[in-house]
Design a protein around this motif. Structure first.
Motif, PDB file in Angstrom:
ATOM      1  N   ALA A 106      47.537  81.181  13.885  1.00 36.98           N
ATOM      2  CA  ALA A 106      46.677  80.647  14.950  1.00 36.98           C
ATOM      3  C   ALA A 106      47.491  80.169  16.147  1.00 36.98           C
ATOM      4  O   ALA A 106      47.027  79.348  16.923  1.00 36.98           O
ATOM      5  N   ARG A 107      48.693  80.709  16.319  1.00 43.41           N
ATOM      6  CA  ARG A 107      49.609  80.165  17.324  1.00 43.41           C
ATOM      7  C   ARG A 107      49.067  80.251  18.746  1.00 43.41           C
ATOM      8  O   ARG A 107      49.430  79.441  19.598  1.00 43.41           O
ATOM      9  N   ARG A 108      48.226  81.229  19.046  1.00 46.26           N
ATOM     10  CA  ARG A 108      47.697  81.357  20.406  1.00 46.26           C
ATOM     11  C   ARG A 108      46.485  80.454  20.637  1.00 46.26           C
ATOM     12  O   ARG A 108      45.971  80.370  21.739  1.00 46.26           O
ATOM     13  N   GLN A 109      46.022  79.798  19.577  1.00 45.43           N
ATOM     14  CA  GLN A 109      44.857  78.904  19.700  1.00 45.43           C
ATOM     15  C   GLN A 109      45.138  77.577  18.997  1.00 45.43           C
ATOM     16  O   GLN A 109      44.231  76.946  18.479  1.00 45.43           O
ATOM     17  N   LEU A 110      46.399  77.149  19.021  1.00 42.26           N
ATOM     18  CA  LEU A 110      46.800  75.983  18.240  1.00 42.26           C
ATOM     19  C   LEU A 110      46.097  74.704  18.676  1.00 42.26           C
ATOM     20  O   LEU A 110      45.719  73.877  17.845  1.00 42.26           O
ATOM     21  N   VAL A 111      45.940  74.510  19.990  1.00 41.23           N
ATOM     22  CA  VAL A 111      45.317  73.277  20.471  1.00 41.23           C
ATOM     23  C   VAL A 111      43.870  73.193  20.003  1.00 41.23           C
ATOM     24  O   VAL A 111      43.427  72.174  19.465  1.00 41.23           O
ATOM     25  N   GLU A 112      43.134  74.284  20.171  1.00 44.98           N
ATOM     26  CA  GLU A 112      41.728  74.289  19.731  1.00 44.98           C
ATOM     27  C   GLU A 112      41.636  74.160  18.215  1.00 44.98           C
ATOM     28  O   GLU A 112      40.786  73.423  17.691  1.00 44.98           O
ATOM     29  N   PHE A 113      42.513  74.862  17.502  1.00 44.33           N
ATOM     30  CA  PHE A 113      42.524  74.767  16.045  1.00 44.33           C
ATOM     31  C   PHE A 113      42.797  73.336  15.607  1.00 44.33           C
ATOM     32  O   PHE A 113      42.152  72.820  14.685  1.00 44.33           O
ATOM     33  N   SER A 114      43.761  72.680  16.251  1.00 45.71           N
ATOM     34  CA  SER A 114      44.111  71.305  15.884  1.00 45.71           C
ATOM     35  C   SER A 114      42.942  70.360  16.093  1.00 45.71           C
ATOM     36  O   SER A 114      42.732  69.436  15.294  1.00 45.71           O
ATOM     37  N   ARG A 115      42.171  70.570  17.170  1.00 51.11           N
ATOM     38  CA  ARG A 115      40.996  69.718  17.417  1.00 51.11           C
ATOM     39  C   ARG A 115      39.972  69.867  16.299  1.00 51.11           C
ATOM     40  O   ARG A 115      39.435  68.868  15.798  1.00 51.11           O
ATOM     41  N   HIS A 116      39.694  71.103  15.921  1.00 54.45           N
ATOM     42  CA  HIS A 116      38.704  71.323  14.864  1.00 54.45           C
ATOM     43  C   HIS A 116      39.203  70.792  13.522  1.00 54.45           C
ATOM     44  O   HIS A 116      38.430  70.210  12.748  1.00 54.45           O
TER      45      HIS A 116
END
Length: 250
Positions: A183-193
């Motif tokens: 998920a490296r290209r969406q890490l910020v969004e992944f971290s929020r969820h």
């Protein structure tokens, strides 16, 4: 962790790699499958340190996201930084005993503060309703079989590292190390969820703690039930406020 644990971690990461929705990815990753195997295979008790360990999982993803996206580190080096932060936190928690009640209260307060902060940032920078993952976010440069082999080798290595953490092995980010790569290209969004879903992991550990003296089986059943209830509550649709006009007043 046993070979069955390695295979389960591999399966979890493989499943996450096939999911395009970041929200669903975070939910699947938050399932307490590695926690369950760690508790069954190690025999460790759940105390205050393990509850704070859920914060360590969040710090892991925050560290990886910051070093990868802000500092432009390679993803594997960013993963290493995240592991180092988790190991350092674990060493401190193991050195200082934390009562379960204090750990639970502190974790809940920090979780609520994080949710308020994330909501404020989301309002300041709203995401377009029609936003979709970019082509780069969907592209997978590795063939399926090679990717599965990489995931398996990574699961073995992280399992060996997790084995030296004593009681903190319960919340070690086994699959998180590999999920962060996926998920490296969406890490910020992944971290929020994931931060939101982590409350369900706190529920799992809390229920296990209070039932572990009855029997491990009962404790695991209570833990999974608590996880399911909290996760369902977190994902209930919020009531939307309808338009308020003269015709809607009573």
């Amino acid at each position: 962790m046993t070979w069955s644990g390695v295979l389960l971690v591999t399966a979890v990461v493989w499943a996450v790699s096939l999911i395009r929705s970041v929200r669903l990815r975070a939910l699947v990753y938050s399932l307490p499958l590695p926690m369950t195997l760690a508790l069954v295979s190690s025999g460790h008790r759940v105390e205050g340190a393990q509850v704070v360990g859920v914060l360590g999982l969040n710090l892991f993803f925050v560290t990886v996201a910051f070093t990868y996206q802000r500092l432009r580190w390679p993803i594997l080096l960013a993963d290493g930084a995240g592991i180092a932060v988790y190991v350092a936190l674990s060493a401190g928690l193991l050195a200082v005993g934390i009562p379960f009640g204090a750990a639970l209260a502190g974790t809940l307060v920090l979780w609520l503060a994080a949710m308020l902060l994330l909501r404020r940032r989301a309002r300041a920078r709203p995401t377009p309703a029609d936003a979709r993952p970019s082509a780069d976010a969907r592209r997978d440069g590795l063939p399926a079989l090679l990717k599965l082999m990489v995931i398996f080798v990574g699961a073995v290595l992280t399992t060996l590292l997790g084995a030296v953490l004593r009681g903190m092995v319960v919340t070690f980010p086994y699959s998180g190390v590999l999920v962060a790569v996926e998920a490296r290209r969406q890490l910020v969004e992944f971290s929020r969820h994931f931060a939101r879903n982590s409350l369900a992991l706190v529920g799992f550990l809390t229920a296990y703690h209070y039932f572990q003296d009855v029997s491990p089986t009962v404790a695991l059943g209570a833990g999974w039930a608590a996880f399911a209830v909290v996760a369902a509550a977190l994902h209930l649709p919020l009531p939307s406020a309808g338009p308020t006009g003269p015709g809607r007043r009573r």
